[in-house]
Design an enzyme around this catalytic site. Structure first.
Site, PDB file in Angstrom:
ATOM      1  N   GLY A  25       0.822  -1.208   0.000  1.00 54.38           N
ATOM      2  CA  GLY A  25       0.000   0.000   0.000  1.00 54.38           C
ATOM      3  C   GLY A  25       0.853   1.252   0.000  1.00 54.38           C
ATOM      4  O   GLY A  25       2.087   1.194  -0.069  1.00 54.38           O
ATOM      5  N   PHE A  26       0.193   2.391   0.120  1.00 56.07           N
ATOM      6  CA  PHE A  26       0.890   3.677   0.053  1.00 56.07           C
ATOM      7  C   PHE A  26       1.918   3.815   1.175  1.00 56.07           C
ATOM      8  O   PHE A  26       3.136   3.847   0.931  1.00 56.07           O
ATOM      9  CB  PHE A  26      -0.140   4.807   0.085  1.00 56.07           C
ATOM     10  CG  PHE A  26       0.424   6.149   0.445  1.00 56.07           C
ATOM     11  CD1 PHE A  26       1.529   6.660  -0.230  1.00 56.07           C
ATOM     12  CD2 PHE A  26      -0.138   6.908   1.456  1.00 56.07           C
ATOM     13  CE1 PHE A  26       2.058   7.898   0.109  1.00 56.07           C
ATOM     14  CE2 PHE A  26       0.372   8.142   1.799  1.00 56.07           C
ATOM     15  CZ  PHE A  26       1.475   8.639   1.126  1.00 56.07           C
ATOM     16  N   VAL A  27       1.471   3.855   2.428  1.00 54.36           N
ATOM     17  CA  VAL A  27       2.408   3.995   3.540  1.00 54.36           C
ATOM     18  C   VAL A  27       3.257   2.738   3.675  1.00 54.36           C
ATOM     19  O   VAL A  27       4.468   2.805   3.932  1.00 54.36           O
ATOM     20  CB  VAL A  27       1.669   4.299   4.856  1.00 54.36           C
ATOM     21  CG1 VAL A  27       2.638   4.319   6.037  1.00 54.36           C
ATOM     22  CG2 VAL A  27       0.943   5.647   4.778  1.00 54.36           C
ATOM     23  N   ASP A  46       0.510  -8.846   1.387  1.00 57.35           N
ATOM     24  CA  ASP A  46      -0.534  -7.989   0.833  1.00 57.35           C
ATOM     25  C   ASP A  46      -1.365  -8.799  -0.160  1.00 57.35           C
ATOM     26  O   ASP A  46      -0.805  -9.597  -0.922  1.00 57.35           O
ATOM     27  CB  ASP A  46       0.082  -6.778   0.125  1.00 57.35           C
ATOM     28  CG  ASP A  46      -0.856  -5.588   0.018  1.00 57.35           C
ATOM     29  OD1 ASP A  46      -1.951  -5.758  -0.573  1.00 57.35           O
ATOM     30  OD2 ASP A  46      -0.515  -4.506   0.511  1.00 57.35           O
ATOM     31  N   THR A  50      -6.099  -3.247  -2.421  1.00 56.03           N
ATOM     32  CA  THR A  50      -5.943  -1.794  -2.546  1.00 56.03           C
ATOM     33  C   THR A  50      -4.478  -1.418  -2.755  1.00 56.03           C
ATOM     34  O   THR A  50      -4.189  -0.351  -3.284  1.00 56.03           O
ATOM     35  CB  THR A  50      -6.482  -1.051  -1.299  1.00 56.03           C
ATOM     36  OG1 THR A  50      -5.755  -1.461  -0.135  1.00 56.03           O
ATOM     37  CG2 THR A  50      -7.961  -1.328  -1.106  1.00 56.03           C
ATOM     38  N   TYR A 160     -14.855   1.804   8.649  1.00 57.99           N
ATOM     39  CA  TYR A 160     -13.439   2.130   8.840  1.00 57.99           C
ATOM     40  C   TYR A 160     -13.165   2.559  10.278  1.00 57.99           C
ATOM     41  O   TYR A 160     -12.241   2.053  10.928  1.00 57.99           O
ATOM     42  CB  TYR A 160     -13.019   3.222   7.863  1.00 57.99           C
ATOM     43  CG  TYR A 160     -11.549   3.563   7.918  1.00 57.99           C
ATOM     44  CD1 TYR A 160     -10.584   2.592   7.674  1.00 57.99           C
ATOM     45  CD2 TYR A 160     -11.130   4.853   8.196  1.00 57.99           C
ATOM     46  CE1 TYR A 160      -9.231   2.903   7.715  1.00 57.99           C
ATOM     47  CE2 TYR A 160      -9.779   5.175   8.236  1.00 57.99           C
ATOM     48  CZ  TYR A 160      -8.835   4.203   8.000  1.00 57.99           C
ATOM     49  OH  TYR A 160      -7.491   4.513   8.034  1.00 57.99           O
ATOM     50  N   LYS A 164     -10.877   0.280  13.032  1.00 47.88           N
ATOM     51  CA  LYS A 164      -9.655   0.725  13.685  1.00 47.88           C
ATOM     52  C   LYS A 164      -9.821   0.791  15.204  1.00 47.88           C
ATOM     53  O   LYS A 164      -8.876   0.480  15.949  1.00 47.88           O
ATOM     54  CB  LYS A 164      -9.238   2.089  13.132  1.00 47.88           C
ATOM     55  CG  LYS A 164      -8.753   2.040  11.694  1.00 47.88           C
ATOM     56  CD  LYS A 164      -7.497   1.187  11.548  1.00 47.88           C
ATOM     57  CE  LYS A 164      -6.870   1.302  10.172  1.00 47.88           C
ATOM     58  NZ  LYS A 164      -5.634   0.497  10.053  1.00 47.88           N
ATOM     59  N   ARG A 201      -8.886  10.173  -1.528  1.00 47.43           N
ATOM     60  CA  ARG A 201      -8.333  11.051  -0.511  1.00 47.43           C
ATOM     61  C   ARG A 201      -8.050  12.415  -1.112  1.00 47.43           C
ATOM     62  O   ARG A 201      -7.810  12.555  -2.304  1.00 47.43           O
ATOM     63  CB  ARG A 201      -7.094  10.423   0.130  1.00 47.43           C
ATOM     64  CG  ARG A 201      -7.471   9.334   1.128  1.00 47.43           C
ATOM     65  CD  ARG A 201      -6.284   8.659   1.763  1.00 47.43           C
ATOM     66  NE  ARG A 201      -5.747   7.607   0.917  1.00 47.43           N
ATOM     67  CZ  ARG A 201      -4.966   6.634   1.375  1.00 47.43           C
ATOM     68  NH1 ARG A 201      -4.649   6.583   2.659  1.00 47.43           N
ATOM     69  NH2 ARG A 201      -4.501   5.703   0.558  1.00 47.43           N
TER      70      ARG A 201
END
Length: 329
Positions: A25-27, A46, A50, A160, A164, A201
């Site tokens: 993913g991104f991060v 992963d 996404t 979401y 979390k 985002r």
């Protein structure tokens, strides 16, 4: 150095072996790259629902990097030593979690359970990346870690937010019942290169619209705020938390607050775009203000963000242009 920093043990001296869920993913991909640079061996897990293989394409042939195409919500096994488990696997953008609400909740539930079980079995340090969304639409400002939040548990963002919040609760339960060495990182709006342009985002959405000469769609009247943290600063904080003994949640974000109207205008200026701003109806339960109190991160991690918004946005915009050259904008 923080008073909670770990002294170097044998495994650190030889190089840690770290498992990163959601590592494509991104991060996650930035984190994998930073861990390799620090001398770790990295197992990236992963299912690419996404995440993107292109995010880790330059890592696939590295001798200390292993990619497992697997879903964290299903039981999985990692052979050999594991010193650190970083659990990032979860849809994190509105486009994704609106499309996959059950998968999002399962990532916070089954996925966190499986990642924690791995850490328990291996005697590894465990860090989960949580989110500022655990505060919901906050009634206190800025948000400190001891604020319990104002979350609608049955609203459109609940899949979401509650995923979390549950992952945090499960992390604490594993620490209390099984003695797992755990940390909780609450991320505030990370941005930077390798974000998907269509993930919903705000930063990639505005950049993509500006570069295409399309109107920048600002929710509501644009007065709602966010605090944007460049991804390298986010990664530094996660690694500092992983290397500490801190068990309480830690806010990781930039306390510089900006309205969405200001952000849109800023990106139009940086891209040299002639795009107008168009105001559209806001999503239900859209938080109105978002800014972290990072006092705990300063105290226990000796961390604060270093990258200015101007510099971070320039790098991010460049990653959306052909050949990644901002001069082409």
């Amino acid at each position: 150095m923080s008073h909670t920093a770990r002294t170097q043990g044998p495994s650190e001296h030889m190089g840690r072996r770290t498992v990163v869920t959601g590592g494509a993913g991104f991060v996650g991909s930035h984190l994998c790259r930073a861990l390799l640079a620090a001398g770790d061996s990295v197992v990236c897990l992963d299912n690419l629902s996404t995440g993107r293989l292109r995010n880790i394409g330059d890592l696939l042939d590295r001798p200390r990097f292993t990619f497992l195409n697997a879903d964290v919500v299903e039981p999985f096994a990692i052979s050999g030593r594991v010193d650190l488990v970083l659990h990032l696997a979860c849809p994190a953008s509105p486009v994704d979690y609106f499309r996959m609400p059950v998968a999002t909740l399962r990532a916070g539930g089954h996925g966190t359970y499986n990642a924690l079980s791995l850490a328990r079995d291996k005697g590894a340090r465990f860090v989960v990346t949580s989110t500022s969304e655990v505060y919901g639409d906050p009634l206190v400002h800025p948000q400190r870690e001891d604020y319990w939040g104002n979350v609608n548990p049955v609203g459109p963002r609940a899949c979401y937010d509650e995923s979390k919040r549950f992952s945090e609760a499960l992390t604490v339960a594993f620490r209390d019942e099984y003695g797992v060495d755990t940390g909780i990182a609450r991320l505030f709006n990370s941005y930077g290169p390798d974000m998907r342009g269509g993930d919903g985002r705000v930063v990639p959405t505005f950049i993509k619209q500006a570069l295409a000469g399309k109107p920048l769609t600002v929710m509501g009247d644009g007065s709602q705020t966010r605090s944007l943290c460049y991804v390298t600063d986010t990664v530094r904080a996660i690694l500092a938390l992983a290397g500490s003994y801190e068990t309480s949640p830690v806010n990781i974000g930039n306390p510089h607050e900006i309205t969405m109207r200001e952000l849109a205008e800023y990106i139009i200026t940086l891209t040299g775009s002639a795009s107008p701003v168009r105001y559209v109806e806001a999503h239900p339960d859209d938080p109105q203000r978002r800014r972290p109190d990072i006092g705990r991160a300063r105290r226990v991690l000796d961390w604060e963000p270093e990258v200015r918004l101007f510099d971070g946005l320039k790098e991010t915009i460049a990653s959306f242009t052909p050949a990644g050259d901002l001069s082409a904008v």
